[in-house]
Design an enzyme around this catalytic site. Structure first.
Site, mmCIF file in Angstrom:
data_model
loop_
_atom_site.group_PDB
_atom_site.id
_atom_site.type_symbol
_atom_site.label_atom_id
_atom_site.label_comp_id
_atom_site.label_asym_id
_atom_site.label_seq_id
_atom_site.Cartn_x
_atom_site.Cartn_y
_atom_site.Cartn_z
ATOM 1 N N HIS A 9 1.971 -6.246 5.473
ATOM 2 C CA HIS A 9 1.550 -5.141 6.360
ATOM 3 C C HIS A 9 2.543 -5.068 7.531
ATOM 4 O O HIS A 9 3.741 -4.916 7.305
ATOM 5 C CB HIS A 9 0.092 -5.402 6.776
ATOM 6 C CG HIS A 9 -0.587 -4.264 7.481
ATOM 7 N ND1 HIS A 9 -0.142 -2.977 7.442
ATOM 8 C CD2 HIS A 9 -1.704 -4.235 8.270
ATOM 9 C CE1 HIS A 9 -0.953 -2.198 8.160
ATOM 10 N NE2 HIS A 9 -1.905 -2.944 8.679
ATOM 11 N N ASP A 23 8.632 0.527 7.679
ATOM 12 C CA ASP A 23 9.286 -0.705 8.127
ATOM 13 C C ASP A 23 10.731 -0.841 7.648
ATOM 14 O O ASP A 23 11.457 -1.717 8.127
ATOM 15 C CB ASP A 23 8.477 -1.916 7.643
ATOM 16 C CG ASP A 23 7.055 -1.872 8.168
ATOM 17 O OD1 ASP A 23 6.885 -1.742 9.378
ATOM 18 O OD2 ASP A 23 6.109 -1.949 7.362
ATOM 19 N N ARG A 34 7.390 8.656 7.981
ATOM 20 C CA ARG A 34 7.683 7.859 9.191
ATOM 21 C C ARG A 34 9.079 7.237 9.086
ATOM 22 O O ARG A 34 9.750 7.023 10.088
ATOM 23 C CB ARG A 34 6.611 6.777 9.382
ATOM 24 C CG ARG A 34 5.202 7.347 9.540
ATOM 25 C CD ARG A 34 4.151 6.251 9.530
ATOM 26 N NE ARG A 34 4.173 5.477 8.288
ATOM 27 C CZ ARG A 34 3.463 4.369 8.081
ATOM 28 N NH1 ARG A 34 2.675 3.897 9.034
ATOM 29 N NH2 ARG A 34 3.531 3.726 6.924
ATOM 30 N N HIS A 67 4.422 1.159 -1.316
ATOM 31 C CA HIS A 67 3.242 1.466 -0.501
ATOM 32 C C HIS A 67 2.007 1.531 -1.387
ATOM 33 O O HIS A 67 2.099 1.939 -2.548
ATOM 34 C CB HIS A 67 3.407 2.790 0.263
ATOM 35 C CG HIS A 67 2.499 2.894 1.428
ATOM 36 N ND1 HIS A 67 1.212 3.366 1.321
ATOM 37 C CD2 HIS A 67 2.652 2.522 2.731
ATOM 38 C CE1 HIS A 67 0.638 3.308 2.511
ATOM 39 N NE2 HIS A 67 1.484 2.791 3.385
HETATM 40 N N1 HAX Z 1 9.322 -5.279 -4.061
HETATM 41 C C1 HAX Z 1 9.013 -5.962 -5.185
HETATM 42 N N2 HAX Z 1 7.892 -5.767 -5.883
HETATM 43 C C2 HAX Z 1 7.062 -4.801 -5.444
HETATM 44 C C3 HAX Z 1 7.340 -4.015 -4.312
HETATM 45 C C4 HAX Z 1 8.520 -4.301 -3.596
HETATM 46 N N3 HAX Z 1 8.842 -3.653 -2.477
HETATM 47 N N4 HAX Z 1 6.325 -3.146 -4.146
HETATM 48 C C5 HAX Z 1 5.445 -3.375 -5.128
HETATM 49 N N5 HAX Z 1 5.879 -4.389 -5.919
HETATM 50 C C6 HAX Z 1 5.197 -5.001 -7.042
HETATM 51 C C7 HAX Z 1 3.879 -5.600 -6.592
HETATM 52 O O1 HAX Z 1 4.076 -6.867 -5.969
HETATM 53 C C8 HAX Z 1 3.092 -5.643 -7.880
HETATM 54 O O2 HAX Z 1 3.563 -6.746 -8.637
HETATM 55 P P1 HAX Z 1 2.550 -7.628 -9.545
HETATM 56 O O3 HAX Z 1 1.963 -6.669 -10.525
HETATM 57 O O4 HAX Z 1 3.452 -8.647 -10.143
HETATM 58 O O5 HAX Z 1 1.526 -8.194 -8.601
HETATM 59 C C9 HAX Z 1 3.553 -4.361 -8.589
HETATM 60 O O6 HAX Z 1 4.823 -4.034 -8.013
HETATM 61 C C10 HAX Z 1 2.617 -3.204 -8.404
HETATM 62 O O7 HAX Z 1 2.399 -3.016 -7.017
HETATM 63 P P2 HAX Z 1 2.046 -1.578 -6.433
HETATM 64 O O8 HAX Z 1 0.740 -1.146 -7.011
HETATM 65 O O9 HAX Z 1 3.212 -0.676 -6.565
HETATM 66 O O10 HAX Z 1 1.903 -1.905 -4.876
HETATM 67 P P3 HAX Z 1 0.647 -2.503 -4.093
HETATM 68 O O11 HAX Z 1 -0.228 -1.366 -3.727
HETATM 69 O O12 HAX Z 1 0.029 -3.620 -4.830
HETATM 70 O O13 HAX Z 1 1.335 -3.113 -2.812
HETATM 71 C C11 HAX Z 1 2.796 -3.154 -0.949
HETATM 72 C C12 HAX Z 1 1.842 -2.305 -1.782
HETATM 73 C C13 HAX Z 1 3.183 -2.369 0.289
HETATM 74 C C14 HAX Z 1 2.066 -4.429 -0.520
HETATM 75 C C15 HAX Z 1 4.039 -3.479 -1.815
HETATM 76 O O14 HAX Z 1 4.717 -2.303 -2.141
HETATM 77 C C16 HAX Z 1 4.982 -4.456 -1.134
HETATM 78 O O15 HAX Z 1 4.765 -5.671 -1.238
HETATM 79 N N6 HAX Z 1 6.039 -3.946 -0.413
HETATM 80 C C17 HAX Z 1 6.926 -4.800 0.342
HETATM 81 C C18 HAX Z 1 6.275 -5.227 1.651
HETATM 82 C C19 HAX Z 1 6.196 -4.064 2.619
HETATM 83 O O16 HAX Z 1 7.150 -3.332 2.827
HETATM 84 N N7 HAX Z 1 5.029 -3.903 3.245
HETATM 85 C C20 HAX Z 1 4.814 -2.844 4.266
HETATM 86 C C21 HAX Z 1 4.007 -1.686 3.725
HETATM 87 C C22 HAX Z 1 3.771 -0.615 4.755
HETATM 88 C C23 HAX Z 1 2.883 -1.127 5.821
HETATM 89 O O17 HAX Z 1 1.714 -1.417 5.677
HETATM 90 N N8 HAX Z 1 3.423 -1.317 6.993
HETATM 91 O O18 HAX Z 1 2.709 -1.905 7.947
#
Ligand code: HAX
Length: 437
Positions: free
Chosen positions: A272, A374, A328, A319
Site C-alpha cells: 500500500h 507510487d 495520479r 492495482h
Molecule cells: N509485480 C509483480 N507481480 C505482480 C504485480 C507487480 N507489480 N502486481 C500484481 N502481481 C501479481 C500478484 O502478486 C499476484 O500474484 P500471485 O497470483 O502469485 O499471488 C498476481 O499478479 C495477480 O495479482 P493482481 O490481481 O493483478 O493484483 P492484486 O489485486 O492481488 O494486488 C497490488 C494489487 C497493488 C498489491 C499488486 O499489483 C502489487 O503488489 N503491486 C506492487 C506494489 C505496489 O505498487 N503497491 C501500491 C499500490 C497502490 C497503492 O495502494 N498505493 O498506496
C-alpha cells in the site's frame, strides 16, 4: 458555529434521513452474490461499503465527489493562477459535496493554523522516546495515538453524549487532527534527517505550504509540489486498506485518533503506501546493479525480469481495482514534464513506463500492468530535493487524512453500524462449494 460545520449540519441531516428511509423500505434487497474467489483474494469487488468522498472507476480512475483530477486541478481554488489547488478545498469538497469558494478555503487554512497550535508536549516526548533509527511511520503512528489524549469524542462519549450528536465531536477531533499532522510529519523529518533542527510553523501559510516550510523548503516550487502531492493522495474510495481500516475501527466508536492510527498502520505496508519507498529502493538497486542512472530499455527489462524471478513484485505497478495507468501517475508526470522535464529520475521513470507493463503482461497473471501513484511520486519529491525516502509514506499519510477522516465524520452522521462480517472454516467452504479432498 464554524462555517464548515454549519454547512455540514445543513447537508448532513437530510442525507442521513434519506439513508434511513431507503434502508427501511429496501433493506432486505440483494445487492450482489459473493464468490469463493472473492473471499480468498481479499474481498476484491465485494460491494459492502458506503463512501461518498470519492469513487474509483477501474478504467477511468478516481473522481472526488464526481470530479476527476484534471477538473480539480483547474476548478479548486489556488493561491496563484498557475499554481496547484489548495488541499483545504479538496477537503471541503469531500466533506460537504460542493466545490468551495476561495473564501471558504481561506477560512479552513486559518482554522487549521489556529487549531495546530494545541499539540500537547507529551506528543513530542513520545516521539523523542523512540530511536531516531525507527522508521518515520513508527514515529508518525505513535504520535497520532499519543494525541488521542485530546479526543473530544472520547470525552463527550464518556459524558453520555446522545447518538445523534456523535458527528459533532468527531468533526472537532478530525479538524484538530488534520491541522496538526504537518507539524508532526515535519518534526519527524527534521528529527531524523536534520539533527533535530526544527522549524516553527508560519500561521500565515496554507496547510501544505506550511508543511514544506517546516520541512525546510522555502521555494514556491516545492510548496506547489506539496499542494499537488497532498491533493493526489487524499482518497481512493472506501475499500483500500487505509480507508477501510479507519472506517472499520471507527465503527467501534473509537475516536478519530485511534481510527486514523489504525489506518496508517495499514498504509505502512509495502503493498500500500510504503510502495513509494519501495519504488525508490528498487530504482536505487537498479542504478547500482546496472552501473548507470541512464539505463537502456533492454537493461531495465532484464532487471525487471530478474525481480520477478526472485519472487518479488515490481513496486509502483499494478492495482487491485484500476485497469489502466493511474491518473495520479499521469498528473504527476504531466507536472514533471512541465516543470522539470530533464530531471534524470523523471527520465528514468518514463523509460521504465515504456518497458515494465510488457514484462508484467508476459507473466500472464498480473491483472493491471500499468503504473500506480507510487511509480513516480518519490522520484518527483527527490527531484525537488526531498531525497530522504523513508519520509514519503508519512507525507502520503498526511494527505490520506483528508479523505478517510472526512468519511469518518460521515460514518457518524449516517450512523453506520459496528462492522462485523461473518467468517467460516475451510471445511465450511468445502462443504458449501461441494468440494471433496
Ligand atoms: N509485480 C509483480 N507481480 C505482480 C504485480 C507487480 N507489480 N502486481 C500484481 N502481481 C501479481 C500478484 O502478486 C499476484 O500474484 P500471485 O497470483 O502469485 O499471488 C498476481 O499478479 C495477480 O495479482 P493482481 O490481481 O493483478 O493484483 P492484486 O489485486 O492481488 O494486488 C497490488 C494489487 C497493488 C498489491 C499488486 O499489483 C502489487 O503488489 N503491486 C506492487 C506494489 C505496489 O505498487 N503497491 C501500491 C499500490 C497502490 C497503492 O495502494 N498505493 O498506496
Amino acid at each position: 458555529m464554524d462555517l464548515v460545520k454549519k454547512r455540514l449540519q445543513e447537508v448532513g441531516s437530510p442525507r442521513a434521513e434519506l439513508l434511513k428511509k431507503m434502508v427501511r423500505e429496501h433493506g432486505g434487497k440483494v445487492i450482489q452474490e459473493v464468490t469463493l474467489d472473492q473471499v480468498v483474494s481479499g474481498m476484491k469487488g465485494i460491494v459492502a461499503l458506503l463512501t461518498d468522498s470519492s469513487k474509483l472507476d477501474p478504467a477511468e480512475g478516481i473522481r472526488f465527489r464526481g470530479h476527476s483530477i484534471p477538473e480539480l486541478r483547474s476548478r479548486l481554488p489556488k493561491i496563484n493562477e498557475d499554481g496547484e489547488p489548495l488541499p483545504e478545498g479538496l477537503f471541503y469538497l469531500m466533506l460537504i459535496g460542493e466545490l468551495p469558494e476561495k473564501s471558504q478555503v481561506d477560512y479552513i487554512s486559518k482554522e487549521w493554523a489556529r487549531r495546530a497550535q494545541g499539540i500537547p508536549s507529551h506528543v513530542f516526548d513520545v516521539i523523542n522516546a523512540l530511536p531516531k533509527s525507527s522508521h518515520p511511520m513508527i514515529q508518525f503512528n505513535t504520535a497520532i495515538l499519543a494525541m488521542s489524549t485530546e479526543s473530544h469524542f472520547r470525552r463527550a462519549y464518556m459524558d453520555g453524549m446522545d447518538k445523534k450528536d456523535y458527528w459533532d465531536p468527531m468533526y472537532e477531533g478530525v479538524m484538530d487532527l488534520i491541522s496538526r499532522l504537518p507539524i508532526i510529519a515535519a518534526y519527524i523529518y527534521r528529527r531524523v534527517f536534520f539533527n533535530d533542527d526544527h522549524i516553527d510553523m508560519d500561521p500565515s501559510l496554507d496547510w501544505a505550504g506550511n508543511l514544506a516550510h517546516m520541512m525546510g523548503y522555502e521555494s514556491e516550487e516545492v510548496k506547489r509540489l506539496m499542494r499537488l502531492y497532498m491533493v493526489l493522495h487524499a482518497d481512493h474510495e472506501g475499500g483500500n486498506v487505509s480507508a477501510h481500516t479507519t472506517h472499520l475501527v471507527g465503527t467501534a466508536l473509537s475516536n478519530p485518533y485511534y481510527s486514523f492510527a489504525a489506518g496508517m498502520n495499514g498504509l505502512a505496508g509495502p503493498l500500500h503506501g510504503m510502495a513509494n519507498q519501495e519504488v525508490m529502493m528498487w530504482l536505487e538497486r537498479l542504478i547500482k546493479e546496472i552501473g548507470t542512472a541512464d539505463p537502456t530499455r533492454e537493461q531495465i527489462k532484464a532487471y525487471a525480469i530478474a525481480t520477478l524471478e526472485k519472487g518479488r513484485v515490481i513496486p509502483g505497478y499494478g492495482h487491485a481495482v484500476l485497469r489502466k495507468t493511474d491518473p495520479r501517475f499521469s498528473e504527476q508526470l504531466d507536472f514533471a514534464n512541465k516543470y522539470i522535464p530533464d530531471a534524470p529520475l523523471i527520465k528514468l521513470v518514463r523509460t521504465i513506463y515504456e518497458v515494465v507493463p510488457e514484462v508484467l503482461l508476459s507473466t500472464g497473471k498480473v491483472k493491471n500492468p500499468w503504473p500506480n501513484v507510487d511509480a513516480i511520486s518519490g522520484s518527483l519529491l527527490s527531484s525537488y530535493g526531498i531525497k530522504e525516502y523513508p519520509i514519503y509514506t508519512v507525507l502520503f499519510g498526511v494527505s490520506r487524512a483528508l479523505g478517510v477522516l472526512s468519511s469518518l465524520i460521515w460514518d457518524r452522521i449516517y450512523g453506520m453500524g459496528l462492522e462485523r462480517p461473518t467468517s467460516h472454516t475451510l471445511e465450511w467452504y468445502m462443504d458449501k462449494v461441494n468440494f471433496k479432498a
